[in-house]
Scaffold this active site. Structure first.
Site, PDB file in Angstrom:
ATOM      1  N   GLY A 253      29.710   4.256 -15.532  1.00  0.00           N
ATOM      2  CA  GLY A 253      31.151   4.075 -15.560  1.00  0.00           C
ATOM      3  C   GLY A 253      31.845   5.275 -16.169  1.00  0.00           C
ATOM      4  CB  CYS A 254      35.031   5.551 -18.022  1.00  0.00           C
ATOM      5  SG  CYS A 254      36.005   6.769 -18.917  1.00  0.00           S
ATOM      6  CG  PHE A 255      32.893  11.276 -17.542  1.00  0.00           C
ATOM      7  CD1 PHE A 255      34.226  11.127 -17.876  1.00  0.00           C
ATOM      8  CD2 PHE A 255      32.568  12.207 -16.556  1.00  0.00           C
ATOM      9  CE1 PHE A 255      35.218  11.878 -17.259  1.00  0.00           C
ATOM     10  CE2 PHE A 255      33.550  12.980 -15.934  1.00  0.00           C
ATOM     11  CZ  PHE A 255      34.875  12.807 -16.285  1.00  0.00           C
TER      12      PHE A 255
ATOM     13  CB  CYS B 218      33.152   4.576 -22.159  1.00  0.00           C
ATOM     14  SG  CYS B 218      34.810   4.083 -21.642  1.00  0.00           S
TER      15      CYS B 218
END
Length: 210
Positions: free
Chosen positions: A41-43, A45
């Site tokens: 997912g979002c890098f 995070c």
């Protein structure tokens, strides 16, 4: 793309050049060190999570898993490059093992949602673990078998298991994003809650004040 429209505006402002591209990152670690690559997912995070683990020297946000060379964030976000947002994790194998990092990976996101992680939807947010050799591949597959047998997740794990590919370091404004933008709405509403959830479930060692 991330769902909040303000994020899209922020990217335009910060990038300055909408045609800015990533740079190919060397996957050869320093002597005595090692590297592992994960997409979850979002890098923003992912980078924040892995950097909190004892034994991790650095986590770099970038793109991998696809075919487009030196892609820009805008290209990856179109979900047409085959790339996923990912992190290259540089670590000391004498302090933390690849197996432990795989544990971090599965403890820090939902590996059962294809092409999605939380509010972020599209193939660039899919779940992937990359391996460098047969031993690492076995560690990953054994972990998936274990989690499946224990029914840790209510739905089947859809994480891809792939050989390590070229990794492209994302544009500078993505690096250490949470550290530099702690009050940004997406960070406060998505990134930090995800990290706090991880801290409650992860049994390994985290750095002080992380």
């Amino acid at each position: 793309m991330k769902l909040a429209s303000y994020i899209l505006v922020l990217f335009t402002v910060l990038s300055c050049n909408s045609n800015a591209q990533s740079t190919k990152l060397s996957l050869e670690p320093k002597k005595g060190k090692a590297i592992a690559v994960f997409a979850e997912g979002c890098f923003w995070c992912s980078e924040h999570i892995f950097e909190a683990v004892v034994g991790v020297d650095d986590a770099v946000s970038g793109y991998t898993g696809g075919t487009t060379k030196k892609p820009s964030y805008e290209q990856v976000s179109s979900h047409k490059t085959g790339h996923a947002e990912a992190v290259a994790v540089y670590y000391d194998p004498k302090v933390v093992s690849f197996k432990e990092l795989v544990d971090v990976f599965f403890a820090s996101h939902d590996p059962t949602t294809p092409n999605r992680q939380g509010p972020d939807v599209g193939s660039s947010y899919r779940s992937i673990v990359f391996y460098r050799n047969a031993e690492e591949k076995k560690i990953i597959l054994d972990k998936i078998t274990e989690l499946t047998a224990k029914k840790v997740f209510p739905n089947p794990i859809v994480t891809e298991v792939k050989p390590l590919m070229d990794f492209y370091k994302a544009e500078g404004y993505h690096q250490d994003y949470i550290k530099h933008h702690p009050n940004e709405p997406y960070v406060k509403g998505v990134s930090i809650p995800r990290y706090n959830k991880f801290k409650k479930t992860y049994k390994g060692k985290l750095k002080p004040n992380s």
